[in-house]
Design an enzyme around this catalytic site. Sequence first.
Site, short mmCIF file in Angstrom:
data_model
loop_
_atom_site.label_atom_id
_atom_site.label_comp_id
_atom_site.label_asym_id
_atom_site.label_seq_id
_atom_site.Cartn_x
_atom_site.Cartn_y
_atom_site.Cartn_z
N GLU A 75 -0.03 2.74 6.93
CA GLU A 75 -0.20 3.85 5.97
C GLU A 75 -0.80 5.06 6.66
O GLU A 75 -0.42 6.20 6.39
CB GLU A 75 -1.07 3.42 4.78
CG GLU A 75 -0.61 2.17 4.04
CD GLU A 75 0.85 2.15 3.65
OE1 GLU A 75 1.42 3.24 3.43
OE2 GLU A 75 1.44 1.06 3.58
N GLU A 79 10.23 4.89 7.20
CA GLU A 79 9.77 3.49 7.18
C GLU A 79 10.09 2.76 8.48
O GLU A 79 9.26 2.04 9.03
CB GLU A 79 10.33 2.75 5.97
CG GLU A 79 9.82 3.28 4.62
CD GLU A 79 8.30 3.29 4.50
OE1 GLU A 79 7.60 2.69 5.34
OE2 GLU A 79 7.80 3.94 3.55
N ALA A 130 0.84 -1.19 0.00
CA ALA A 130 0.00 0.00 0.00
C ALA A 130 0.88 1.24 0.00
O ALA A 130 2.08 1.16 0.22
CB ALA A 130 -0.90 0.01 1.23
N1 TRP Z 1 5.83 3.75 1.19
C1 TRP Z 1 5.08 2.54 1.03
C2 TRP Z 1 4.86 1.94 2.41
O1 TRP Z 1 5.76 1.83 3.20
C3 TRP Z 1 5.71 1.50 0.22
C4 TRP Z 1 6.07 1.76 -1.19
C5 TRP Z 1 7.22 2.23 -1.68
C6 TRP Z 1 5.35 1.36 -2.30
N2 TRP Z 1 7.24 2.16 -3.03
C7 TRP Z 1 6.12 1.62 -3.42
C8 TRP Z 1 4.10 0.82 -2.43
C9 TRP Z 1 5.69 1.28 -4.71
C10 TRP Z 1 3.68 0.51 -3.69
C11 TRP Z 1 4.47 0.72 -4.82
O2 TRP Z 1 3.81 1.59 2.76
ZN ZN Z 2 5.75 2.59 4.89
#
Ligand code: TRP
Ligand code: ZN
Length: 850
Positions: A290, A312, A254
């Site tokens: 999220e 993260e 997500a």
């Molecule tokens: N930032 C998102 C999370 O940690 C993850 C994410 C990074 C992502 N690149 C992506 C999700 C590309 C989908 C596609 O939840």
């Molecule tokens: Zn994340």
Amino acid sequence: MRDAAPTIYLKDYAPFGFLVDSVHLTFDLAPDATRVHSRIAFRPNPDATDRRFFLHGENLTLIRAAIDDQSVAPEVTEQGLSCAVPDGAFTWEAEVEIDPQGNTALEGLYMSNGMYCTQCEAEGFRKITYYPDRPDVMSVFTVQINGPHPVLLSNGNPVSSEPNRAVWHDPWPKPAYLFALVAGDLVARSDRFETCSGKQVDLNLWVRPGDEGKCAFGMEALKKSMAWDEQVYGREYDLDVFNIVAVDDFNMGAMENKGLNIFNSSAVLASPETATDANFERIEAIIAHEYFHNWTGNRITCRDWFQLCLKEGLTVFRDAQFTADMRSAPVKRITDVIDLRARQFPEDQGPLAHPVRPESFQEINNFYTATVYEKGAEVIGMLKRLVGESAYAEALDLYFARHDGQACTIEDWLAVFQDVTGRDLGQFKRWYSQAGTPRLSVTEDWRNGTYTLTFTQNTPPSAATPDPQPLVLPIDVGLLGANGDEVLATQTLEMTEATQSFAFEGLSARPVPSILRGFSAPVVLERATDAAERAFLLAHDTDPFNRWEAGRALARDTLMTMATTGGAPGADYLDGMQAVLRDDGLDPGFRALMLAQPGQSELAGALADAGTVPDPDAIWQASEALKTTLARHLQDDLAAILAACRIDGPYRPDPDQTGKRALAGAVLALISRLDGGAAAAAQYAEADNMTLQLSALACLLVAGKGENQIAAFYDQWQQDRLVIDKWFGLQISHAEPDMAAAVTDALTRHADFNWKNPNRFRATLGALAMNHAGFHAADGAGYRLLADWLIRLDPVNPQTTARMCSAFQTWPRYDAGRQALIRAQLDRILATPDLSRDTTEMISRILGAA
Ligand code: TRP
Ligand code: ZN
């Protein structure tokens, strides 16, 4: 193989030459020719020295460009454009054409089942329009969407909505990677949340018609997350609406786009009939993750992509705290450590090892790793342990107060802890810069009432960190007396030296130590100990994590012996398991975890650590044999436990029912080894929820009896993509080693094998890679089949291809024959013409050539 892509270095960071005051975007949607009009207000950045005006842009057709309403002709390359610009502030305007329909990489603006959606993290916005696509450039976005779709969504608050047109305004400055747009024929499940200051927030979960019945749980999880972030972190939501959209074609779980989270449908849609307890738990955690990004990621973002763990690691840590609060804290901790050892340890101990904050990359998408996410969260857990609860809370308050609206670094993060506690975190910071899993060995001494533990830490050198230095390790220790009483409650020892002793005085008898309670640091604990002491801790440890760990270590030692020199499991393990199983005082979910055995890949890693070349077939046979032996040993107890786990009343995916079903599932698996699948067949016939249906089906497959049920399951669920993913995956993960590649190959010929859909590709080829003995079959069929499909997928979807290359990362552990077979496939992939930058980087690193 293409020319080597440039390597980007953390040390080269420089701010962009311009600030962006506002962004206005207009989208005229059309499947193969969407027009994107942008109007962007730039002014010189006083903090920058380099004033070259370069905008990222990929796969764009530039229709026109203007500066201050005067047409300009920029110099355009495959990466972007450059242009001469005025000295002061100016307005940039561009119109580009893009092809969402032809975008199979699922990055930028693309289509999934006739619906438009976006994925911009990390560097996807540059596939939508020309822009300084870097996280330290933050701006306020206004977006107009024109298109014949009932639902038109973007970030922020709705400004106006009329047929075929909607305008959205996001008042919070954000980097482009948080931009999102969705357009399509969607329906919402709606609700409301009143924030702590009394503001009303409209909540919507948007799905394709037909999926309305799978939204209730996700919506509840969202409201719980919003309340929890207020109560625990004092974080209130900051827009009038919060939208979530479920999309079938999605590269990851997500995405936290501001006010418009986009989810892989597998990470949000669930009903009791179609989703398992594990699916519900995962959905609750991802929704929380999220949502929590709204503050840790969005309001405070990353200066550059090297700082990815800033958002993260912290957000994973926060979602783990949330799950621990909502459900069982010990079960959450144990499952997280199982996951860390299964995914992060092999990464940290193999050719892909990198620090939590990498210092260079070619393709940033390759660094959304278990190290950045999960080890990044462990590092925060250690920091919290070292400074204590209240200093942690103060530091977080300071972080939000000081950095709201900024794009930050790990230095900024550590500074709030230093400022609150007065501690020097210089040594602690090595956790962010050193790769590799530390080994922690321990010796003990007992004399004159003093018990002394001497620890030695040693991080093996790697290409990423050739000369590792000692780390700060919080080691939680408790001491038990001979009767199992705790003679010393948990203490956090703070180790900073390569070798360090800690003495406990005034004891009347030699204690039994319980070391690394709660897995207080992400290390490999090496301690020479015997089965009797493990059995004692399994029976008596007052720390639930270490109690589980003692049983796990017993099982691991047993399996390693069985897989190498042969032999049968000892009474310590078998009787210990029986005592656990019979102990009604223990949470059923915890008992289920105790009964589970270490995975075969984990065992292969443990054998390699011990200097033995792992034999995947022997490991598989040992695992099978141990399960059967355990089943026989527990045989008199199993039926009663199963009966005690029966649930009356409606299905609920709550911790209580989930724990009972988990234990019942573990027990059914043992029973199936004795009754040839009869009980499983009965459960399958009666099952009215997916957890029971799927656990029964798995047992039938193991017993070699599932043929009819596999056919019936397909007939029952063929209209439900997410359930059919399970159908593909289960057949492969339960295939016997010599059949796994053939079963996978046959399934890739099935009419429903849509290989361009990442969920289906993962359910099939990903399941093969996870079937340890099957993937590593000595004839190389598993390696070959995966390589065939990676080569095929690469031009279509580089991101998903590159991620799955990590299946090969453990190659150096295996025998020369397997190594040669794997290397041949890696060489073949690397030799593929026009291989993507993503996959090229991954394969080169796995081969040790990057
Ligand atoms: N930032 C998102 C999370 O940690 C993850 C994410 C990074 C992502 N690149 C992506 C999700 C590309 C989908 C596609 O939840
Ligand atoms: Zn994340």
